[in-house]
Design a protein around this motif. Structure first.
Motif, PDB file in Angstrom:
ATOM      1  N   ALA A  68       0.824  -1.205   0.000  1.00 17.57           N
ATOM      2  CA  ALA A  68       0.000   0.000   0.000  1.00 17.57           C
ATOM      3  C   ALA A  68       0.862   1.261   0.000  1.00 17.57           C
ATOM      4  O   ALA A  68       0.574   2.224  -0.718  1.00 17.57           O
ATOM      5  CB  ALA A  68      -0.921  -0.016   1.217  1.00 17.57           C
ATOM      6  N   SER A  71       2.427   1.859  -3.518  1.00 19.25           N
ATOM      7  CA  SER A  71       1.461   2.410  -4.467  1.00 19.25           C
ATOM      8  C   SER A  71       1.140   3.864  -4.138  1.00 19.25           C
ATOM      9  O   SER A  71       1.067   4.714  -5.033  1.00 19.25           O
ATOM     10  CB  SER A  71       0.184   1.572  -4.451  1.00 19.25           C
ATOM     11  OG  SER A  71      -0.724   2.014  -5.442  1.00 19.25           O
ATOM     12  N   SER A  97      -4.252   2.994  -3.017  1.00 18.36           N
ATOM     13  CA  SER A  97      -3.628   2.027  -2.103  1.00 18.36           C
ATOM     14  C   SER A  97      -4.578   1.349  -1.134  1.00 18.36           C
ATOM     15  O   SER A  97      -4.192   0.388  -0.461  1.00 18.36           O
ATOM     16  CB  SER A  97      -2.539   2.738  -1.280  1.00 18.36           C
ATOM     17  OG  SER A  97      -3.091   3.789  -0.508  1.00 18.36           O
ATOM     18  N   MET A 236       0.516  -2.233  -7.526  1.00 17.61           N
ATOM     19  CA  MET A 236       0.372  -3.045  -6.314  1.00 17.61           C
ATOM     20  C   MET A 236       0.535  -4.540  -6.576  1.00 17.61           C
ATOM     21  O   MET A 236       1.273  -5.222  -5.861  1.00 17.61           O
ATOM     22  CB  MET A 236      -0.966  -2.758  -5.624  1.00 17.61           C
ATOM     23  CG  MET A 236      -0.945  -1.489  -4.787  1.00 17.61           C
ATOM     24  SD  MET A 236      -2.398  -1.281  -3.722  1.00 17.61           S
ATOM     25  CE  MET A 236      -2.063  -2.501  -2.442  1.00 17.61           C
TER      26      MET A 236
END
Length: 308
Positions: A68, A71, A97, A236
């Motif tokens: 997360a 991203s 994210s 991701m």
């Protein structure tokens, strides 16, 4: 099934708005604080309490958090280079994210891995770390825009943001999980019932918002939308494959499960959080809509590439 659970309530919200626009706007105005202050926190209490926090806080949760943050960092870099406002960058980073793990993640994890461990890890990473982080950033941005300049006021904003209802719900659920204790059924069942209303209410509010403003109608936000979608559905999952394999040593179904979690669509929570804190919601709405449509092909592509 995971996609239909999302699509049908959203369509109902769209239809409601088309049939009664003024009433639908009133409903959306009421749904947002109801979900933020009551339904979603109670959902967090029940979900986390029913999870073995010790079991999933090892390898999967740090990996989910790392994905997360990667991203979000990519979108933030784009936002800085594109000279977007702090509010636009913050909402875009969260949209890029923050995954819809609750609806989509559970069935996908069960089918791919045969275990909910990867999706619970995503939930823990998001609820214990990401949600407080983004809500704090939203609060600081809103405070700066309203003229809060003193250190005391900024500290107060941080404390209020960290101690938001969703985080408090997660903390209560984690305490119950660690203590391995449940309240009496006559109390637990109503709390669970109210918590379970959170997701359909969020989806209805999202559907109303879609009807009020069509996706990708604001041309100035198209660039942010495209980058956010790319981060969520490409950055991701690729980062999950790179980190999950060579770094964390996962392989087979476990690696595929992590990659699939990385390809989940953006959660409707982003829209609710942004709307509640007075942040711009166009990018959150557009990215959530697009990733919800494109996530299934992304997950299937990941399964094919990894030989599932």
């Amino acid at each position: 099934m995971g996609f239909s659970v999302i699509a049908v309530p959203v369509v109902i919200g769209v239809v409601a708005c088309l049939l009664a626009p003024e009433t639908a706007q009133k409903m959306r105005t009421g749904i947002t604080p109801l979900v933020y202050f009551i339904a979603n926190p109670l959902l967090m209490v029940t979900v986390v309490a029913d999870t073995d926090v010790r079991a999933v806080a090892g390898i999967y949760t740090p990996l989910a958090l790392a994905l997360a943050l990667i991203s979000a960092a990519v979108f933030t870099l784009y936002g800085v280079l594109a000279r977007r406002s702090r509010a636009q960058i913050a909402v875009g980073a969260m949209s890029a994210s923050y995954a819809n793990a609750g609806n989509m993640g559970v069935p996908i994890a069960l089918y791919v891995v045969g275990s909910t461990a990867p999706v619970v890890a995503v939930l823990l990473a998001q609820l214990l770390f990401l949600a407080p982080l983004y809500i704090t950033v939203f609060g600081l941005i809103r405070g700066a825009e309203s003229g809060e300049t003193s250190a005391r006021r900024r500290a107060g904003t941080i404390v209020r943001s960290v101690l938001n209802p969703i985080t408090l719900g997660v903390v209560v659920g984690a305490v119950l999980s660690l203590a391995r204790w449940r309240p009496p059924e006559m109390l637990w069942e109503p709390v669970t019932m109210i918590g379970q209303s959170s997701i359909p209410l969020m989806l209805l509010a999202f559907g109303i918002a879609l009807a009020q403003q069509r996706p990708f109608a604001e041309r100035s936000a198209i660039g942010d939308d495209v980058v956010g979608i790319f981060c969520k559905l490409a950055v991701m999952p690729v980062a999950a494959w790179v980190l999950g394999g060579p770094v964390f040593g996962l392989s087979g179904a476990e690696l595929l499960g992590v990659v699939a979690m990385g390809a989940l669509p953006t959660a409707q929570n982003v829209f609710i959080f942004a709307a509640h804190h007075g942040m711009p919601t166009t990018t959150a709405k557009d990215i959530t809509f697009a990733t919800s449509v494109l996530s299934l092909p992304a997950v299937m592509l990941a399964a094919w590439l990894l030989g599932a």
